[in-house]
Design a protein around this motif. Sequence first.
Motif, PDB file in Angstrom:
ATOM      1  N   ALA A  68       1.033  -1.014  -0.035  1.00 55.25           N
ATOM      2  CA  ALA A  68      -0.087  -0.105   0.079  1.00 55.25           C
ATOM      3  C   ALA A  68       0.972   1.289  -0.102  1.00 55.25           C
ATOM      4  O   ALA A  68       0.637   2.265  -0.658  1.00 55.25           O
ATOM      5  CB  ALA A  68      -1.129  -0.101   1.256  1.00 55.25           C
ATOM      6  N   ILE A  69       1.868   1.191   0.689  1.00 55.34           N
ATOM      7  CA  ILE A  69       2.788   2.376   0.809  1.00 55.34           C
ATOM      8  C   ILE A  69       3.596   2.445  -0.532  1.00 55.34           C
ATOM      9  O   ILE A  69       3.771   3.777  -0.784  1.00 55.34           O
ATOM     10  CB  ILE A  69       3.514   2.334   2.100  1.00 55.34           C
ATOM     11  N   ARG A  70       3.969   1.395  -0.983  1.00 62.45           N
ATOM     12  CA  ARG A  70       4.640   1.678  -2.345  1.00 62.45           C
ATOM     13  C   ARG A  70       3.698   2.120  -3.411  1.00 62.45           C
ATOM     14  O   ARG A  70       4.072   2.922  -4.169  1.00 62.45           O
ATOM     15  CB  ARG A  70       5.030   0.083  -2.851  1.00 62.45           C
ATOM     16  N   ARG A  71       2.442   1.510  -3.421  1.00 64.66           N
ATOM     17  CA  ARG A  71       1.593   2.468  -4.337  1.00 64.66           C
ATOM     18  C   ARG A  71       1.455   3.944  -4.193  1.00 64.66           C
ATOM     19  O   ARG A  71       1.426   4.650  -4.891  1.00 64.66           O
ATOM     20  CB  ARG A  71       0.277   1.606  -4.309  1.00 64.66           C
ATOM     21  N   ALA A  72       1.134   4.203  -2.753  1.00 65.76           N
ATOM     22  CA  ALA A  72       1.233   5.792  -2.506  1.00 65.76           C
ATOM     23  C   ALA A  72       2.153   6.414  -2.986  1.00 65.76           C
ATOM     24  O   ALA A  72       2.114   7.476  -3.360  1.00 65.76           O
ATOM     25  CB  ALA A  72       0.636   5.862  -1.154  1.00 65.76           C
ATOM     26  N   LEU A  73       3.591   5.782  -2.701  1.00 63.55           N
ATOM     27  CA  LEU A  73       4.862   6.442  -2.991  1.00 63.55           C
ATOM     28  C   LEU A  73       4.727   6.625  -4.601  1.00 63.55           C
ATOM     29  O   LEU A  73       5.089   7.767  -5.021  1.00 63.55           O
ATOM     30  CB  LEU A  73       5.973   5.767  -2.538  1.00 63.55           C
ATOM     31  N   ALA A  74       4.514   5.444  -5.246  1.00 66.69           N
ATOM     32  CA  ALA A  74       4.312   5.426  -6.556  1.00 66.69           C
ATOM     33  C   ALA A  74       3.723   6.829  -7.300  1.00 66.69           C
ATOM     34  O   ALA A  74       3.822   7.549  -8.088  1.00 66.69           O
ATOM     35  CB  ALA A  74       3.995   4.225  -7.236  1.00 66.69           C
ATOM     36  N   ARG A  75       2.421   6.740  -6.874  1.00 73.06           N
ATOM     37  CA  ARG A  75       1.532   7.750  -7.099  1.00 73.06           C
ATOM     38  C   ARG A  75       2.085   9.162  -6.994  1.00 73.06           C
ATOM     39  O   ARG A  75       2.090  10.322  -7.717  1.00 73.06           O
ATOM     40  CB  ARG A  75      -0.002   7.676  -6.433  1.00 73.06           C
ATOM     41  N   ALA A  76       2.567   9.549  -5.589  1.00 75.34           N
ATOM     42  CA  ALA A  76       3.080  10.805  -4.975  1.00 75.34           C
ATOM     43  C   ALA A  76       4.354  11.290  -5.846  1.00 75.34           C
ATOM     44  O   ALA A  76       4.299  12.590  -6.313  1.00 75.34           O
ATOM     45  CB  ALA A  76       3.251  10.694  -3.460  1.00 75.34           C
ATOM     46  N   MET A  77       5.100  10.285  -6.250  1.00 70.49           N
ATOM     47  CA  MET A  77       6.358  10.648  -6.744  1.00 70.49           C
ATOM     48  C   MET A  77       6.128  10.518  -8.468  1.00 70.49           C
ATOM     49  O   MET A  77       7.165  10.617  -9.279  1.00 70.49           O
ATOM     50  CB  MET A  77       7.474   9.976  -6.671  1.00 70.49           C
ATOM     51  N   GLU A  78       4.881   9.828  -8.880  1.00 69.13           N
ATOM     52  CA  GLU A  78       4.851   9.948 -10.252  1.00 69.13           C
ATOM     53  C   GLU A  78       5.581   8.765 -11.013  1.00 69.13           C
ATOM     54  O   GLU A  78       6.263   9.083 -11.889  1.00 69.13           O
ATOM     55  CB  GLU A  78       4.813  11.155 -11.126  1.00 69.13           C
TER      56      GLU A  78
END
Length: 107
Positions: free
Chosen positions: A89-99
């Motif tokens: 879940a954190i990887r997905r959120a970081l991926a979205r936030a950092m594009e």
Amino acid sequence: MNLQVIMRDGMPEYAVLPWDEYQALLKAVGRPAAALADTGAPVALPRFSELSAMREAKGISQGDLARSVGISPAYLALIESGDRDPDEAIRRALARAMEITGWEQEA
């Protein structure tokens, strides 16, 4: 135009823009469209140990990124230092936030 300027030591160093906008610029100045060579090699994703440098290059504070991801700045610091491996879940959120496409699938 959707343009991102990457700064180093307070001076602009790189300009990044979406591929389709780059192609449109080439066409506007009479240059042929750029093509990507498919080498068949997998694209190397940035490592989470590079997160701090990427975050700073985007001008995002550790606190702001942590809030956008839904974790504490202290936990984000542990991820950036390599002391913690983020869950899915954190990887997905970081991926979205950092594009960054691909982090959400990385194990």
